[in-house]
Design an enzyme around this catalytic site. Structure first.
Site, PDB file in Angstrom:
ATOM      1  N   GLU A 121       0.861  -1.179   0.000  1.00 28.66           N
ATOM      2  CA  GLU A 121       0.000   0.000   0.000  1.00 28.66           C
ATOM      3  C   GLU A 121       0.895   1.225   0.000  1.00 28.66           C
ATOM      4  O   GLU A 121       1.935   1.237   0.648  1.00 28.66           O
ATOM      5  CB  GLU A 121      -0.886   0.022   1.238  1.00 28.66           C
ATOM      6  N   TYR A 133       7.763   1.442  -7.540  1.00 26.03           N
ATOM      7  CA  TYR A 133       7.030   0.181  -7.539  1.00 26.03           C
ATOM      8  C   TYR A 133       6.612  -0.216  -8.955  1.00 26.03           C
ATOM      9  O   TYR A 133       6.739  -1.383  -9.337  1.00 26.03           O
ATOM     10  CB  TYR A 133       5.800   0.266  -6.629  1.00 26.03           C
TER      11      TYR A 133
END
Length: 162
Positions: A121, A133
């Site tokens: 998250e 990411y």
């Protein structure tokens, strides 16, 4: 007073001085310090220690540059699922590839544990983290409304299959 930022003239030499090791109790004071600098709702030293005590399903790695703790990554893993719980690099050591090395170590480790999916998250506004990411193959698949506090913000849930 200005902070002194490290500048790697020769990136290869820099990476030769960087090691990623399993986190030890002696690392926790510095990790908690980095955490408090990097996050508005930081984990406590005790949170890190409690997680390390749960070593069957949680793993922690520390980035050390030339003897100085500069970052860390915390993972959760059970059966075929893994989760990146937390990652941070000291501000003065950012943009040097340390977070990438931590993620590489995480993926390598989780493959050894037969994990085939990693989730995480990230704050909706954290463009740098989302970019890192995405570069590593994570894709957004859900949103948690107002997941983060201080300030309130949506959490973007991302996943990667390995």
């Amino acid at each position: 007073m200005r902070k002194k930022y490290v500048c790697a003239v020769n990136f290869g030499v820099f990476m030769d001085k960087l090691i990623i090791v399993p986190t030890e109790e002696s690392h926790l004071d510095k990790i908690a310090e980095i955490e408090s600098i990097c996050f508005s709702s930081p984990w406590s030293r005790k949170s890190f220690a409690d997680g390390m005590a749960n070593c069957d399903i949680q793993s922690y790695f520390t980035a050390i540059f030339d003897g100085v703790i500069v970052g860390y990554i915390c993972l959760f893993h059970i059966f075929e699922d893994g989760e990146l719980l937390n990652i941070a690099v000291s501000p003065e050591y950012r943009k040097m590839g340390i977070a990438q090395k931590l993620i590489d170590r995480m993926v390598e480790y989780l493959k050894q544990k037969n994990v085939n999916r990693i989730t995480l998250e990230v704050r909706k506004s954290n463009v740098a983290a989302k970019s890192l990411y995405e570069k590593n193959g994570f894709k957004q698949f859900a949103v948690r409304k107002n997941y983060y506090t201080d300030p309130f913000e949506d959490g973007i849930i991302m996943e990667k299959h390995i």
